[in-house]
Scaffold this motif. Structure first.
Motif, PDB file in Angstrom:
ATOM      1  N   SER A 103       0.847  -1.192   0.000  1.00  0.00           N
ATOM      2  CA  SER A 103       0.000   0.000   0.000  1.00  0.00           C
ATOM      3  C   SER A 103       0.883   1.243   0.000  1.00  0.00           C
ATOM      4  O   SER A 103       1.724   1.408   0.876  1.00  0.00           O
ATOM      5  CB  SER A 103      -0.907   0.017   1.235  1.00  0.00           C
ATOM      6  OG  SER A 103      -1.634   1.230   1.307  1.00  0.00           O
TER       7      SER A 103
ATOM      8  N   ALA B 106      -1.700   4.184  -9.472  1.00  0.00           N
ATOM      9  CA  ALA B 106      -2.617   3.088  -9.156  1.00  0.00           C
ATOM     10  C   ALA B 106      -2.865   2.241 -10.400  1.00  0.00           C
ATOM     11  O   ALA B 106      -2.897   1.006 -10.342  1.00  0.00           O
ATOM     12  CB  ALA B 106      -3.932   3.635  -8.598  1.00  0.00           C
TER      13      ALA B 106
ATOM     14  N   VAL C  68      -1.394  -1.761 -10.614  1.00  0.00           N
ATOM     15  CA  VAL C  68      -2.483  -2.660 -10.226  1.00  0.00           C
ATOM     16  C   VAL C  68      -2.147  -4.124 -10.511  1.00  0.00           C
ATOM     17  O   VAL C  68      -2.587  -5.020  -9.779  1.00  0.00           O
ATOM     18  CB  VAL C  68      -3.805  -2.234 -10.923  1.00  0.00           C
ATOM     19  CG1 VAL C  68      -3.746  -2.485 -12.429  1.00  0.00           C
ATOM     20  CG2 VAL C  68      -4.997  -2.927 -10.283  1.00  0.00           C
TER      21      VAL C  68
ATOM     22  N   ARG D 148      -1.563  -0.986  -4.166  1.00  0.00           N
ATOM     23  CA  ARG D 148      -2.595   0.041  -4.120  1.00  0.00           C
ATOM     24  C   ARG D 148      -1.950   1.403  -3.847  1.00  0.00           C
ATOM     25  O   ARG D 148      -0.994   1.495  -3.073  1.00  0.00           O
ATOM     26  CB  ARG D 148      -3.617  -0.272  -3.021  1.00  0.00           C
ATOM     27  CG  ARG D 148      -4.337  -1.589  -3.259  1.00  0.00           C
ATOM     28  CD  ARG D 148      -5.367  -1.894  -2.183  1.00  0.00           C
ATOM     29  NE  ARG D 148      -4.775  -2.079  -0.866  1.00  0.00           N
ATOM     30  CZ  ARG D 148      -4.887  -1.221   0.143  1.00  0.00           C
ATOM     31  NH1 ARG D 148      -5.566  -0.095  -0.002  1.00  0.00           N
ATOM     32  NH2 ARG D 148      -4.326  -1.484   1.316  1.00  0.00           N
TER      33      ARG D 148
ATOM     34  N   ASN E 150      -3.121   5.370  -2.834  1.00  0.00           N
ATOM     35  CA  ASN E 150      -4.204   6.254  -2.420  1.00  0.00           C
ATOM     36  C   ASN E 150      -3.640   7.530  -1.803  1.00  0.00           C
ATOM     37  O   ASN E 150      -2.461   7.611  -1.470  1.00  0.00           O
ATOM     38  CB  ASN E 150      -5.110   5.547  -1.403  1.00  0.00           C
ATOM     39  CG  ASN E 150      -5.870   4.394  -2.018  1.00  0.00           C
ATOM     40  OD1 ASN E 150      -6.746   4.587  -2.854  1.00  0.00           O
ATOM     41  ND2 ASN E 150      -5.526   3.176  -1.611  1.00  0.00           N
TER      42      ASN E 150
ATOM     43  N   THR F 130      -8.242   1.747  -4.269  1.00  0.00           N
ATOM     44  CA  THR F 130      -7.014   2.207  -4.923  1.00  0.00           C
ATOM     45  C   THR F 130      -7.348   3.354  -5.870  1.00  0.00           C
ATOM     46  O   THR F 130      -8.451   3.431  -6.409  1.00  0.00           O
ATOM     47  CB  THR F 130      -6.283   1.075  -5.668  1.00  0.00           C
ATOM     48  OG1 THR F 130      -4.962   1.498  -6.002  1.00  0.00           O
ATOM     49  CG2 THR F 130      -7.011   0.645  -6.933  1.00  0.00           C
TER      50      THR F 130
END
Length: 247
Positions: A132, A166, A170, A175, A177, A234
């Motif tokens: 992440s 993102a 993928v 992810r 954000n 995401t």
């Protein structure tokens, strides 16, 4: 077991404010956190607060390529790669149109945009599948405030980076954000309003929840975006601003 037990996290700008709160939240939830900052004394204080078993300090400036190499070397030495990146290092300065200088522009964009781009790029080979990446944006990307046009533009760029990255990552199940804080009780915010307490209170009064965020409230959002609880999120931007950007 905590939700992030066994995970490794990197946090830039980790020695105060939202960066420090994010590092504390990630460590609280089980991650080992690499703390990146420019001041050794502040790094040492933060490591002591979090605990030596949960945190490692890396003195570095994310706008310097040689320092980025030192960050990746420290992570590689520990082994295991990275599962979480909170790219938070940034600056905020007021400069109304008519007073904007090349230095102000360059300092803001080199740190807030360039620093994030080059940090994420530097650690990209170290990101584990399913990692992440969290970028620190700002509610200022949609909420105008006089004197902050360059800062707001830099945060809008961060929002765009998250969408593109993102899409690019993928297939690796990585992810990306953005957490977008509003007014938050940090040394950085206090520094912007030195000698202007009334102006800060007037601005706070425009927040629907009628208060500023506590840093730990933003830290909890960061930990959520790092956790399996956000596994289907995401390319998104999460506003943590007391409703200021929404109504």
């Amino acid at each position: 077991m905590s939700v992030l037990t066994g995970k490794a996290a990197l946090v830039t700008g980790a020695t105060s404010g939202i960066g420090r709160a994010g590092a504390r939240a990630l460590a609280r939830d089980g991650a080992h956190v690499f703390l990146v900052g420019r001041r050794q004394d502040a790094l040492d204080d933060t490591v002591t607060e979090i605990g030596y078993q949960k945190a490692s300090a890396i003195r570095a400036d994310v706008t310097h390529p040689a320092d980025l190499a030192r960050i990746t070397a420290a992570v590689e030495t520990r082994g295991g790669g990275l599962d979480i990146v909170f790219a938070n290092a940034g600056v905020a300065e007021v400069a109304p149109l008519g007073n904007i200088t090349w230095d102000h522009y360059a300092r803001t964009f080199n740190t807030n945009v360039g620093g994030i781009i080059l940090t994420v790029q530097a650690v990209l080979p170290l990101l584990n599948e399913g990692a992440s990446v969290i970028l620190c944006g700002s509610a200022g990307d949609v909420k105008a405030s006089p004197g902050t046009s360059v800062y707001a533009a830099s945060k809008t760029a961060i929002r765009s980076l998250a969408r593109s990255w993102a899409a690019e990552l993928v297939d690796r199940r990585i992810r990306v954000n953005v957490v977008a804080p509003g007014l938050t009780e940090t040394p950085g915010l206090a520094g912007l309003f030195v000698g202007a307490d009334d102006a800060l209170e007037d601005l706070t009064a425009t927040v629907p929840m009628k208060r500023r965020a506590r840093p730990e409230e933003i830290g909890s959002v960061i930990s959520f975006l790092a956790s399996p609880g956000s596994s289907y999120i995401t390319g998104s931007e999460i506003y943590a601003d007391g409703g200021a950007s929404q109504f």
